[in-house]
Structures are given as structure tokens and as C-alpha cells.
Design an enzyme around this catalytic site. Structure first.
Site, PDB file in Angstrom:
ATOM      1  NE  ARG A  12      37.431  41.725  30.106  1.00 41.66           N
ATOM      2  CZ  ARG A  12      37.706  41.217  31.268  1.00 41.66           C
ATOM      3  NH1 ARG A  12      38.825  41.601  32.068  1.00 41.66           N
ATOM      4  NH2 ARG A  12      36.782  40.515  31.883  1.00 41.66           N
ATOM      5  CD  GLU A  16      43.111  38.158  27.988  1.00 38.84           C
ATOM      6  OE1 GLU A  16      42.428  37.671  29.034  1.00 38.84           O
ATOM      7  OE2 GLU A  16      43.804  39.250  28.262  1.00 38.84           O
ATOM      8  CG  HIS A  72      43.439  38.131  32.262  1.00 41.25           C
ATOM      9  ND1 HIS A  72      42.738  38.400  31.358  1.00 41.25           N
ATOM     10  CD2 HIS A  72      43.047  38.624  33.477  1.00 41.25           C
ATOM     11  CE1 HIS A  72      41.623  38.873  31.672  1.00 41.25           C
ATOM     12  NE2 HIS A  72      41.867  39.407  33.087  1.00 41.25           N
TER      13      HIS A  72
END
Length: 323
Positions: free
Chosen positions: A231, A260, A278
Site C-alpha cells: 500500500r 493513487e 497498481h
């Protein structure tokens, strides 16, 4: 006999939508003209929520008095207040296991790209620079390195096994040591000081926010490589940009970011940062397997009273139900 009602707050994987529709009465909240009005009208019927990223906090839970289960799509569930759910007798599940290999592969791909400057070298070729002169020798190699894994869970162990095949030594930091052959360091600072690759694989949330800060980056040192497939909130991005810019560390490979999908503009300007949007688990087979586990958690809850993969905050609730 009426079917249980499952709330889906936002768009989700097709496997989830199709699988849930086969066995449950589904409320697709994001398609409603007035989501708040629909939620208020149907709140007493909703006994489960399937979510792929909606924030579910205490206030949201309080709007659903009959809620029993929240089935989350993904390993990380930092957008769900699992402790608040447990206090209300609501079980939370996630989707571990089925994406371990995919994320581990991405982590090693990022490491190779970062250490050997592969994406930078490709840009050099595409720009037409190769005929003028060969790409410069890279400063780094993976040979003889030690990887420190922050969070030696399922994914961390999968990464470790792959890294060993490259001849990389493994060390790790967890809250508690595990029964593994790798060297354990009781603090993150000690780990960062002892290694030259720091691999981040721990959950996000308040407890881990900015664990990797200026002090940790300085300890990692000028030959250090930071890889994050966990994360973005675990890393202080301002500190990371400064560390990369000043060569406090050698380079970084990131699949996740603090805010993000917004990416810190300072990262975009750095040649010693490899950035991915991601995509750690982003293959069709893996995402479908994750979706099926969401469906299976719901189905087993209503047929046996025992979901397959409750998160640790919900473990005591599940145990109490079967005592």
C-alpha cells in the site's frame, strides 16, 4: 423462501456480479438514481455487502442494522473498518491466497526493472539513441544482495522463494518471528540497516502509515533499492522523492502510491523510479479467482455460517459462532 439481500455499493468484477446474482437478491447501489434513498428504503433487508474499494466505516455500518457480512475483493482491506465491524457483530472477509503468485511475480519484475534499468533502457532504444552509442552500464546488479522483506506473510514468502532463485539472501521484519530459515530483525530500522533491498508487503492503514520514512531510507543507504507492492501509505512519499533525488537510496520500484491514482509529480520526474499503475494482481485469471472467492465467502456464510477467509479482526466472531 426469499433469497438473502446483498448490497454492492460500486462497480465490481464481472465474476462477482454474475455469481452473486445467481443466489442472492442484489442491490446495485451505484446504478440508483438516488443511492441514499434506496439505501434507507432497503437497509433492513441487507444482510451482506460485497465491495471492491468503497469506504465502509462505522457510520456506514450503522445504516445497515441487519448486516452480517462484508465480503471484500482484494487482500488489503484498509478502506473497511474491520474493528468497527467486529464491534457490531459483522464479519469481514477478503481474498488472500489466490493472488499471491501474481503479486510476487510483479514484485520481482519491478526489482529487475529497477536494478537493471530495463524500462529506462527500453525508452533509450525507442528514442533512437542506440545507433549513436550503447546504453550506459548500469550501476547496480542483483548479485550478492540481501532483501529485507517488511511483512513475511503469504505474498512475502512467495517473493522470498523467487528471490532465492536469483541468489539473493533473505531477511525480514514482522511483529513476531516466524518458523522460517530467514534472519529476523526485531525492528524495521535494524532490517533496513542490514539489507540493500527493502521489499514492502504489509497492509495499509493507520498502524503502518509512513513506517518507511526518512530514517528508514537513510538506513537503507546509497546502494539501496525500495520496492513497494503493498500500500502506498506505508511510504512517506515526500521523503522518498527527496531520497531518490539526493541519491540517499539508489532507486525505487512502485506499484502503489500514497494518493493513487494520483502520483506524486516528483516521482514522475525521476529516472531512478520505476512506476506501475497498481497492476500487481491485474490479470484476468487472477481477478476472476478473487471474484469467485468473494462469491464463495458469501455462499458459505449463508449455507454453513462459516465464511472461508475472514480477516483477523473477525476471527473471534467466527469462533464464537461455532462454540
Amino acid at each position: 423462501m426469499s433469497r438473502p439481500t446483498v448490497l454492492i455499493p460500486g462497480p465490481m468484477n464481472k465474476t462477482v456480479l454474475t455469481g452473486i446474482a445467481e443466489n442472492f437478491d442484489v442491490i446495485r447501489l451505484w446504478e440508483a438514481d438516488d443511492p441514499d434513498a434506496l439505501l434507507a428504503e432497503r437497509a433492513k433487508d441487507i444482510t451482506a455487502v460485497a465491495t471492491g474499494g468503497t469506504t465502509i466505516d462505522g457510520a456506514f455500518l450503522d445504516r445497515l442494522p441487519a448486516l452480517q457480512l462484508v465480503a471484500s475483493f482484494g487482500v488489503g482491506y484498509d478502506k473497511i473498518d474491520a474493528a468497527a465491524a467486529a464491534e457490531r457483530g459483522v464479519i469481514v472477509t477478503n481474498t488472500p491466497g489466490v493472488l499471491d503468485d501474481e503479486v510476487a511475480d510483479t514484485a520481482l519484475g519491478l526489482l529487475l526493472m529497477t536494478a537493471r534499468e530495463l524500462s529506462r533502457a527500453e525508452r533509450y532504444l525507442r528514442a533512437g539513441s542506440w545507433p549513436e552509442r550503447g546504453y550506459p552500464l548500469t550501476k547496480a546488479t542483483l548479485s550478492g544482495r540481501t532483501m529485507g522483506i517488511l511483512g513475511l506473510g503469504r505474498i512475502g514468502e512467495a517473493i522470498a522463494h523467487r528471490a532465492e532463485a536469483f541468489g539473493i539472501s533473505i531477511a525480514y521484519h514482522n511483529r513476531h518471528p516466524k518458523d522460517v530459515a530467514y534472519r529476523y530483525y526485531p525492528t524495521l530500522l535494524e532490517l533496513a540497516t542490514a539489507v540493500d533491498i527493502l521489499m514492502i508487503v504489509i497492509p495499509g492503514g493507520d498502524e503502518t502509515r509512513h513506517l518507511v520514512n526518512t530514517e528508514i531510507l537513510q538506513a537503507l543507504g546509497p546502494d539501496g533499492i525500495l520496492i513497494n507492492v503493498a500500500r502506498g501509505t506505508v511510504v512517506d512519499e515526500e521523503a522518498l522523492v527527496e531520497a531518490l533525488h539526493s541519491n540517499t537510496i539508489l532507486s525505487a520500484g512502485l506499484d502503489v502510491f500514497e494518493h493513487e491514482p494520483k502520483v506524486h509529480p516528483g516521482l514522475l520526474d525521476l529516472d531512478n523510479a520505476v512506476l506501475l499503475p497498481h497492476v500487481g494482481s491485474a490479470t484476468t485469471p487472477t481477478r476472476n479467482a478473487m471474484g469467485q472467492l468473494v462469491v464463495d465467502n458469501l455462499t458459505t456464510w449463508y449455507t454453513t455460517g462459516a465464511p472461508l477467509t475472514p480477516v483477523h479482526e473477525s476471527t473471534a466472531l467466527v469462533q464464537n459462532l461455532h462454540n
